[in-house]
Design a protein around this motif. Structure first.
Motif, short mmCIF file in Angstrom:
data_model
loop_
_atom_site.label_atom_id
_atom_site.label_comp_id
_atom_site.label_asym_id
_atom_site.label_seq_id
_atom_site.Cartn_x
_atom_site.Cartn_y
_atom_site.Cartn_z
N GLY A 43 -18.96 -19.64 9.96
CA GLY A 43 -19.31 -18.65 9.02
C GLY A 43 -18.56 -19.07 7.72
N PRO A 44 -18.65 -18.98 6.41
CA PRO A 44 -17.83 -19.20 5.23
C PRO A 44 -16.79 -18.37 5.29
CG PRO A 44 -20.32 -18.92 4.68
CD PRO A 44 -20.16 -18.18 6.10
N VAL A 45 -15.72 -18.87 4.53
CA VAL A 45 -14.49 -18.09 4.59
C VAL A 45 -14.07 -18.15 3.15
CG1 VAL A 45 -11.88 -18.27 5.18
CG2 VAL A 45 -13.57 -19.22 6.73
N PHE A 46 -13.84 -16.76 2.78
CA PHE A 46 -13.73 -16.47 1.27
C PHE A 46 -12.43 -17.21 0.78
CE2 PHE A 46 -13.56 -13.98 -2.62
CZ PHE A 46 -12.30 -13.86 -2.73
N LEU A 47 -12.38 -17.82 -0.34
CA LEU A 47 -11.27 -18.48 -0.87
C LEU A 47 -10.82 -17.70 -2.17
CD1 LEU A 47 -12.32 -22.24 -0.48
CD2 LEU A 47 -10.72 -20.71 0.80
N LEU A 48 -11.70 -17.75 -3.24
CA LEU A 48 -11.37 -17.02 -4.53
C LEU A 48 -12.59 -16.42 -5.05
CD1 LEU A 48 -9.21 -20.00 -5.99
CD2 LEU A 48 -8.52 -17.79 -5.71
N PRO B 8 -24.29 -12.18 19.91
CA PRO B 8 -23.45 -13.25 20.48
C PRO B 8 -23.21 -14.45 19.50
CG PRO B 8 -25.53 -13.67 21.06
CD PRO B 8 -25.56 -12.04 20.22
N SER B 9 -22.41 -15.29 19.78
CA SER B 9 -22.05 -16.48 18.86
C SER B 9 -23.11 -17.50 19.42
CB SER B 9 -20.60 -17.13 19.15
OG SER B 9 -20.62 -17.33 20.68
N TRP B 10 -23.98 -17.58 20.30
CA TRP B 10 -25.00 -18.29 20.42
C TRP B 10 -25.70 -17.61 21.53
CZ3 TRP B 10 -25.91 -20.33 25.55
CH2 TRP B 10 -25.02 -20.37 26.00
N VAL B 11 -27.41 -18.00 21.30
CA VAL B 11 -28.23 -17.29 22.21
C VAL B 11 -29.30 -18.44 22.31
CG1 VAL B 11 -29.23 -15.83 20.48
CG2 VAL B 11 -29.79 -15.47 23.00
N ILE B 12 -29.98 -18.58 23.61
CA ILE B 12 -31.07 -19.28 23.85
C ILE B 12 -32.15 -18.33 24.36
CG2 ILE B 12 -32.10 -21.24 24.95
CD1 ILE B 12 -29.52 -22.54 25.13
N CYS B 13 -33.51 -18.32 23.52
CA CYS B 13 -34.28 -17.46 24.29
C CYS B 13 -35.68 -18.03 24.23
CB CYS B 13 -34.44 -16.16 23.56
SG CYS B 13 -35.17 -16.45 21.94
N LYS B 14 -36.77 -17.64 24.98
CA LYS B 14 -37.94 -18.07 25.16
C LYS B 14 -38.93 -17.54 24.14
CE LYS B 14 -38.01 -18.88 30.05
NZ LYS B 14 -38.70 -18.98 31.41
N PHE B 91 -29.07 -20.73 12.24
CA PHE B 91 -27.82 -20.43 12.40
C PHE B 91 -27.95 -18.98 11.41
CE2 PHE B 91 -23.52 -20.40 13.43
CZ PHE B 91 -22.76 -20.48 12.24
N TYR B 92 -27.45 -17.76 12.06
CA TYR B 92 -27.70 -16.51 11.41
C TYR B 92 -26.03 -15.90 11.02
CZ TYR B 92 -32.81 -16.51 12.58
OH TYR B 92 -34.14 -16.76 12.44
N GLY B 111 -19.17 -13.23 9.03
CA GLY B 111 -18.88 -13.20 10.35
C GLY B 111 -18.93 -14.64 10.66
N PRO B 112 -18.58 -14.85 12.09
CA PRO B 112 -18.56 -16.72 12.45
C PRO B 112 -19.95 -17.05 12.68
CG PRO B 112 -18.16 -14.82 14.20
CD PRO B 112 -18.15 -14.16 13.03
N GLY B 113 -21.21 -16.26 12.66
CA GLY B 113 -22.51 -16.79 12.78
C GLY B 113 -22.97 -16.76 13.93
#
Lengths: 110, 119
Positions: A43-48, B8-14, B91-92, B111-113
């Protein structure tokens, strides 16, 4: 329609040089503008963040300018390092709305 | 501070099944949360904005019956992709904003996605 353009899809520079990234926009009146760093699969990380009434903001090796007349922001990384290699996104926002540019992929070569 | 987690950080679904993605603000109260989708080498596309306790506002072209968003508390929002199809693979990413953060209240933290693959 609203448009946010970042100067180039990719930018390659030599380590130690200053990287300058551009963000231009049309048909939008942002209250503030932000720059983010995004690494692949993250995910994006805030900078400024810079507000519409501010001309310039600095944070360590980073500097952002915001010209609401030109509808442009410049993002500078001085003394660039290979670790600065990433995609940099500009985002324009007002109270409840934020729009992103497509990003510029920066590669700093040692 | 200002940490946002996703699970989750990744998921595979049908194809045809539903998937729920959680977004949590860990150390602040998120009065507003945003959901984005990002395709490879493209920028983030805003899907919807949700304020705690009220219905989400969806961007044009985003089906609200397909992408169900719930923001029931100040620290949790969920996105449910219903009847997922391969074209929903993406990628959400969620982000959160809250007035309690130090500094500018307009800063958004991501978030990390979550990488969703629908087979």
């Amino acid at each position: 329609s609203q448009k946010i353009e970042q100067n180039s899809e990719a930018l390659n520079i030599q380590e130690g040089k200053t990287a300058t990234l551009t963000c231009n926009y049309t048909n939008y009146s942002p209250a503030y503008l932000q720059w983010y760093r995004q690494d692949p699969g993250r995910g994006p990380v805030f900078l400024l963040l810079i507000r519409e009434n501010e001309k310039e903001k600095r944070k360590e090796r980073l500097k952002v300018t915001f010209d609401t007349t030109l509808k442009q922001s410049l993002f500078h990384i001085t003394a660039s390092q290979p670790a600065d290699s990433a995609t940099y996104l500009c985002a324009l926002a007002n109270n409840n709305d934020m729009r992103f540019g497509a990003g510029t992929r920066l590669t700093v070569k040692p | 501070g200002a940490v946002v987690s996703q699970h989750p950080s990744w998921v595979i679904c049908k194809s045809g099944t539903s998937v729920k993605i959680e977004c949590r603000s860990l150390d602040f109260q998120a009065t507003t949360m945003f959901w984005y989708r990002q395709f490879p080498k493209q920028s983030l596309m805003l899907m919807a904005t949700s304020n705690e306790g009220s219905k989400a506002t969806y961007e044009q072209g985003v089906e609200k019956d397909k992408f169900l968003i719930n923001h029931a508390s100040l620290t949790l929002s969920t996105l449910t992709v219903t009847s997922a199809h391969p074209e929903d693979s993406s990628f959400y990413i969620c982000s959160a904003r809250g007035p309690g953060l130090a500094g500018a209240k307009y800063e958004q933290y991501f978030g990390p996605g979550t990488r969703l693959t629908v087979t």
